[in-house]
Design a protein around this motif. Structure first.
Motif, PDB file in Angstrom:
ATOM      1  N   LEU A 160       0.876  -1.373   0.201  1.00  0.00           N
ATOM      2  CA  LEU A 160       0.106  -0.054  -0.133  1.00  0.00           C
ATOM      3  C   LEU A 160       0.926   0.999  -0.053  1.00  0.00           C
ATOM      4  O   LEU A 160       1.851   1.001  -0.015  1.00  0.00           O
ATOM      5  CB  LEU A 160      -0.628  -0.003   1.019  1.00  0.00           C
ATOM      6  N   PRO A 161       0.872   2.537   0.098  1.00  0.00           N
ATOM      7  CA  PRO A 161       1.013   3.192  -0.361  1.00  0.00           C
ATOM      8  C   PRO A 161       1.428   3.828   1.144  1.00  0.00           C
ATOM      9  O   PRO A 161       1.111   3.758   2.131  1.00  0.00           O
ATOM     10  CB  PRO A 161       0.209   4.957  -0.799  1.00  0.00           C
ATOM     11  N   SER A 162       3.220   4.624   1.072  1.00  0.00           N
ATOM     12  CA  SER A 162       3.548   4.372   2.264  1.00  0.00           C
ATOM     13  C   SER A 162       2.496   6.301   3.017  1.00  0.00           C
ATOM     14  O   SER A 162       2.359   7.236   2.077  1.00  0.00           O
ATOM     15  CB  SER A 162       5.049   5.310   2.389  1.00  0.00           C
ATOM     16  N   ARG A 163       2.896   6.333   4.283  1.00  0.00           N
ATOM     17  CA  ARG A 163       1.698   7.126   4.619  1.00  0.00           C
ATOM     18  C   ARG A 163       3.103   9.034   4.668  1.00  0.00           C
ATOM     19  O   ARG A 163       1.920   9.732   4.818  1.00  0.00           O
ATOM     20  CB  ARG A 163       1.530   7.545   6.500  1.00  0.00           C
ATOM     21  N   ASP A 164       4.465   8.464   4.410  1.00  0.00           N
ATOM     22  CA  ASP A 164       4.922   9.626   4.341  1.00  0.00           C
ATOM     23  C   ASP A 164       4.913  10.407   2.523  1.00  0.00           C
ATOM     24  O   ASP A 164       6.161  11.429   3.082  1.00  0.00           O
ATOM     25  CB  ASP A 164       6.902   9.071   4.967  1.00  0.00           C
ATOM     26  N   ILE A 165       4.367   9.692   1.704  1.00  0.00           N
ATOM     27  CA  ILE A 165       4.714  10.149   0.399  1.00  0.00           C
ATOM     28  C   ILE A 165       3.023  11.340   0.237  1.00  0.00           C
ATOM     29  O   ILE A 165       2.248  11.397   0.779  1.00  0.00           O
ATOM     30  CB  ILE A 165       4.581   9.288  -0.250  1.00  0.00           C
ATOM     31  N   SER A 166       3.301  12.591  -0.639  1.00  0.00           N
ATOM     32  CA  SER A 166       2.263  13.377  -1.153  1.00  0.00           C
ATOM     33  C   SER A 166       1.668  11.982  -2.600  1.00  0.00           C
ATOM     34  O   SER A 166       1.703  12.339  -3.162  1.00  0.00           O
ATOM     35  CB  SER A 166       2.764  14.256  -1.882  1.00  0.00           C
ATOM     36  N   LEU A 167       0.417  11.919  -1.978  1.00  0.00           N
ATOM     37  CA  LEU A 167      -0.487  11.248  -3.072  1.00  0.00           C
ATOM     38  C   LEU A 167      -0.449  11.840  -4.160  1.00  0.00           C
ATOM     39  O   LEU A 167      -1.046  13.305  -4.098  1.00  0.00           O
ATOM     40  CB  LEU A 167      -1.962  10.711  -1.764  1.00  0.00           C
ATOM     41  N   ALA A 168      -0.432  11.045  -5.121  1.00  0.00           N
ATOM     42  CA  ALA A 168      -0.903  11.302  -6.401  1.00  0.00           C
ATOM     43  C   ALA A 168      -2.548  12.012  -6.511  1.00  0.00           C
ATOM     44  O   ALA A 168      -3.852  12.247  -6.899  1.00  0.00           O
ATOM     45  CB  ALA A 168      -0.900  10.765  -7.682  1.00  0.00           C
ATOM     46  N   PHE A 169      -3.151  10.757  -6.017  1.00  0.00           N
ATOM     47  CA  PHE A 169      -5.042  10.876  -5.516  1.00  0.00           C
ATOM     48  C   PHE A 169      -5.405  10.013  -4.196  1.00  0.00           C
ATOM     49  O   PHE A 169      -4.117   9.223  -3.888  1.00  0.00           O
ATOM     50  CB  PHE A 169      -5.457  10.423  -6.674  1.00  0.00           C
ATOM     51  N   PRO A 170      -6.245  10.443  -3.418  1.00  0.00           N
ATOM     52  CA  PRO A 170      -7.020  11.811  -3.712  1.00  0.00           C
ATOM     53  C   PRO A 170      -6.439  12.867  -3.695  1.00  0.00           C
ATOM     54  O   PRO A 170      -5.679  12.851  -2.846  1.00  0.00           O
ATOM     55  CB  PRO A 170      -8.008  11.281  -2.886  1.00  0.00           C
ATOM     56  N   THR A 171      -7.094  13.514  -4.195  1.00  0.00           N
ATOM     57  CA  THR A 171      -6.703  14.759  -4.284  1.00  0.00           C
ATOM     58  C   THR A 171      -7.918  16.386  -4.808  1.00  0.00           C
ATOM     59  O   THR A 171      -8.692  16.178  -5.059  1.00  0.00           O
ATOM     60  CB  THR A 171      -5.602  15.235  -5.349  1.00  0.00           C
ATOM     61  N   PRO A 172      -7.152  17.308  -3.664  1.00  0.00           N
ATOM     62  CA  PRO A 172      -8.644  18.294  -3.939  1.00  0.00           C
ATOM     63  C   PRO A 172      -8.843  18.967  -5.527  1.00  0.00           C
ATOM     64  O   PRO A 172      -7.562  18.535  -6.609  1.00  0.00           O
ATOM     65  CB  PRO A 172      -8.445  18.980  -3.095  1.00  0.00           C
ATOM     66  N   VAL A 173      -9.688  18.952  -5.964  1.00  0.00           N
ATOM     67  CA  VAL A 173      -9.680  19.820  -7.265  1.00  0.00           C
ATOM     68  C   VAL A 173      -9.256  20.926  -7.537  1.00  0.00           C
ATOM     69  O   VAL A 173      -8.512  21.641  -8.747  1.00  0.00           O
ATOM     70  CB  VAL A 173     -11.020  19.662  -7.821  1.00  0.00           C
ATOM     71  N   ASP A 174      -9.679  22.190  -6.492  1.00  0.00           N
ATOM     72  CA  ASP A 174      -9.164  23.220  -6.662  1.00  0.00           C
ATOM     73  C   ASP A 174      -7.537  23.294  -5.839  1.00  0.00           C
ATOM     74  O   ASP A 174      -6.981  24.814  -5.633  1.00  0.00           O
ATOM     75  CB  ASP A 174      -9.589  24.117  -5.548  1.00  0.00           C
ATOM     76  N   GLY A 175      -6.352  22.262  -5.368  1.00  0.00           N
ATOM     77  CA  GLY A 175      -5.252  22.369  -5.048  1.00  0.00           C
ATOM     78  C   GLY A 175      -5.280  22.511  -3.329  1.00  0.00           C
ATOM     79  O   GLY A 175      -4.223  22.878  -3.294  1.00  0.00           O
ATOM     80  N   SER A 176      -6.185  22.779  -3.142  1.00  0.00           N
ATOM     81  CA  SER A 176      -5.926  23.836  -1.365  1.00  0.00           C
ATOM     82  C   SER A 176      -5.306  22.888  -0.929  1.00  0.00           C
ATOM     83  O   SER A 176      -5.371  21.388  -0.454  1.00  0.00           O
ATOM     84  CB  SER A 176      -7.140  23.636  -0.826  1.00  0.00           C
ATOM     85  N   GLN A 253     -17.707  20.083   5.911  1.00  0.00           N
ATOM     86  CA  GLN A 253     -17.220  20.593   5.107  1.00  0.00           C
ATOM     87  C   GLN A 253     -17.818  18.994   3.838  1.00  0.00           C
ATOM     88  O   GLN A 253     -17.371  18.558   3.718  1.00  0.00           O
ATOM     89  CB  GLN A 253     -15.612  20.536   4.757  1.00  0.00           C
ATOM     90  N   HIS A 254     -17.853  20.789   2.474  1.00  0.00           N
ATOM     91  CA  HIS A 254     -17.800  19.265   1.221  1.00  0.00           C
ATOM     92  C   HIS A 254     -16.840  19.691   0.353  1.00  0.00           C
ATOM     93  O   HIS A 254     -16.875  20.777  -0.306  1.00  0.00           O
ATOM     94  CB  HIS A 254     -18.909  19.942   0.388  1.00  0.00           C
ATOM     95  N   LEU A 255     -15.453  18.714  -0.169  1.00  0.00           N
ATOM     96  CA  LEU A 255     -14.646  19.097  -0.749  1.00  0.00           C
ATOM     97  C   LEU A 255     -15.038  17.858  -2.302  1.00  0.00           C
ATOM     98  O   LEU A 255     -15.249  17.492  -2.362  1.00  0.00           O
ATOM     99  CB  LEU A 255     -13.546  18.391  -0.219  1.00  0.00           C
ATOM    100  N   GLU A 256     -14.625  18.486  -3.057  1.00  0.00           N
ATOM    101  CA  GLU A 256     -14.776  18.064  -5.091  1.00  0.00           C
ATOM    102  C   GLU A 256     -13.240  17.421  -4.264  1.00  0.00           C
ATOM    103  O   GLU A 256     -11.881  18.867  -4.124  1.00  0.00           O
ATOM    104  CB  GLU A 256     -14.872  18.977  -5.192  1.00  0.00           C
ATOM    105  N   MET A 257     -13.222  16.285  -4.715  1.00  0.00           N
ATOM    106  CA  MET A 257     -11.959  16.009  -5.379  1.00  0.00           C
ATOM    107  C   MET A 257     -11.736  14.823  -6.601  1.00  0.00           C
ATOM    108  O   MET A 257     -12.650  14.779  -7.060  1.00  0.00           O
ATOM    109  CB  MET A 257     -11.732  15.482  -4.234  1.00  0.00           C
ATOM    110  N   TYR A 258     -10.436  14.903  -6.818  1.00  0.00           N
ATOM    111  CA  TYR A 258     -10.445  14.225  -7.863  1.00  0.00           C
ATOM    112  C   TYR A 258      -9.684  12.470  -7.285  1.00  0.00           C
ATOM    113  O   TYR A 258      -8.848  12.306  -6.398  1.00  0.00           O
ATOM    114  CB  TYR A 258      -8.817  14.249  -8.879  1.00  0.00           C
TER     115      TYR A 258
END
Length: 304
Positions: A160-176, A253-258
């Motif tokens: 599984l992906p490591s907790r220490d990385i920046s995930l490619a997804f899921p990711t917010p649509v607005d990049g916040s 909060q409602h978040l738009e994501m990919y």
């Protein structure tokens, strides 16, 4: 008198104003009837003429559709003469490695259950959260508790992906950045919870049924764009994570994501010995998985 195009006939039938169906549309509808049980194993299909009338297509389109279903082992006796017959062994056709690709939530559980029929079960998985795998394990566990399956040994390895990385997804649509932190925290909670449930359910087989069970997790330094399941060294089940825009509620909060809903990903099955290409794919998938496991992956602790 000039015949208007919309009233023109084809082979004696008036053409419909509805969009013309293709042979693939016909195959999809007939496949749905077979998989839903509307058409039973061993049942004779309607004649090609009746199917052509029903779908408003030429007989050539019907024959093409029937050949597709025959190639998927859903039909037998497809010819220009007598009506085709629904395959008597639909279980193999619908869930075996030669079956048509299906969503993960449909295809994975029966293949996992079939793998548990072996004395030594070996399952390797590379995925984003292990949700699909945990759900799919429910069927073989049920059969074990019902006395229908009794493997002597079960070895499961999950990356599984490591907790220490920046995930490619899921990711917010607005990049916040703030939203990204919330989505990452949500994914981590899900990854850990599903992994813990999977491990607990499998290790419990030691006490309840005396089965030798080993469950090991490793962390990947990247977000996998695909999911892969390797079963008993003979099958490889592969799916793409396809990103889509969706909305999730976190707190108030409602978040738009990919994100990529893994349980809906189309699963492609390959079986060693089925054909040279299938055999090579299974072998190379094992090589790829083991290379990741033994090199750049690291210990994974299912903690926050």
């Amino acid at each position: 008198m000039v015949v208007e195009p919309k009233h023109a006939s084809v082979n004696g039938r008036k053409s419909s104003q509805r969009p013309q169906k293709s042979h693939r549309d016909v195959a999809d509808e007939l496949r749905a009837r077979i998989t839903s049980g509307a058409l039973q194993p061993g049942q004779r299909m309607p004649t090609q003429a009746k199917l052509a009338d029903e779908f408003g297509v030429e007989r050539g389109a019907v024959r093409q559709a029937l050949r597709i279903l025959q190639s998927e082992h859903l039909l037998t006796n497809v010819s220009k003469g007598a009506p085709a017959t629904v395959a008597p062994d639909l279980g193999r056709a619908l869930t075996g490695p030669g079956a048509a690709p299906q969503p993960t939530m449909v295809a994975l559980a029966p293949r996992i259950a079939a793998a548990f029929a072996a004395p030594h079960v070996e399952i390797d998985a590379l995925c984003l959260t292990s949700v699909s795998l945990t759900l799919a394990m429910g069927e073989p566990l049920r059969q074990i508790h019902a006395g229908q399956l009794k493997p002597a040994k079960v070895d499961v390895r999950v990356m599984l992906p490591s907790r220490d990385i920046s995930l490619a997804f899921p990711t917010p649509v607005d990049g916040s950045a703030d939203d990204d932190v919330q989505l990452r925290r949500r994914w981590l909670v899900q990854r850990n919870a599903q992994g813990q449930v999977l491990r607990h359910n499998l290790l419990a087989l030691r006490a309840t049924h005396g089965i030798d069970v080993q469950v090991t997790f490793r962390a990947l330094p990247f977000t996998p764009p695909v999911k892969l399941y390797l079963l008993n060294g003979t099958e490889a089940l592969f799916a793409y994570y396809t990103l889509a825009r969706s909305e999730v509620e976190i707190g108030q909060q409602h978040l738009e994501m990919y994100d990529a809903p893994g349980i809906q990903s189309t699963l492609f099955a390959f079986e060693q010995g089925a054909a040279l290409r299938d055999t090579t794919f299974v072998e190379q998938s094992h090589v790829w998985f083991n290379a990741l496991w033994e090199t750049i992956s690291s210990e994974l602790l299912l903690t926050s």
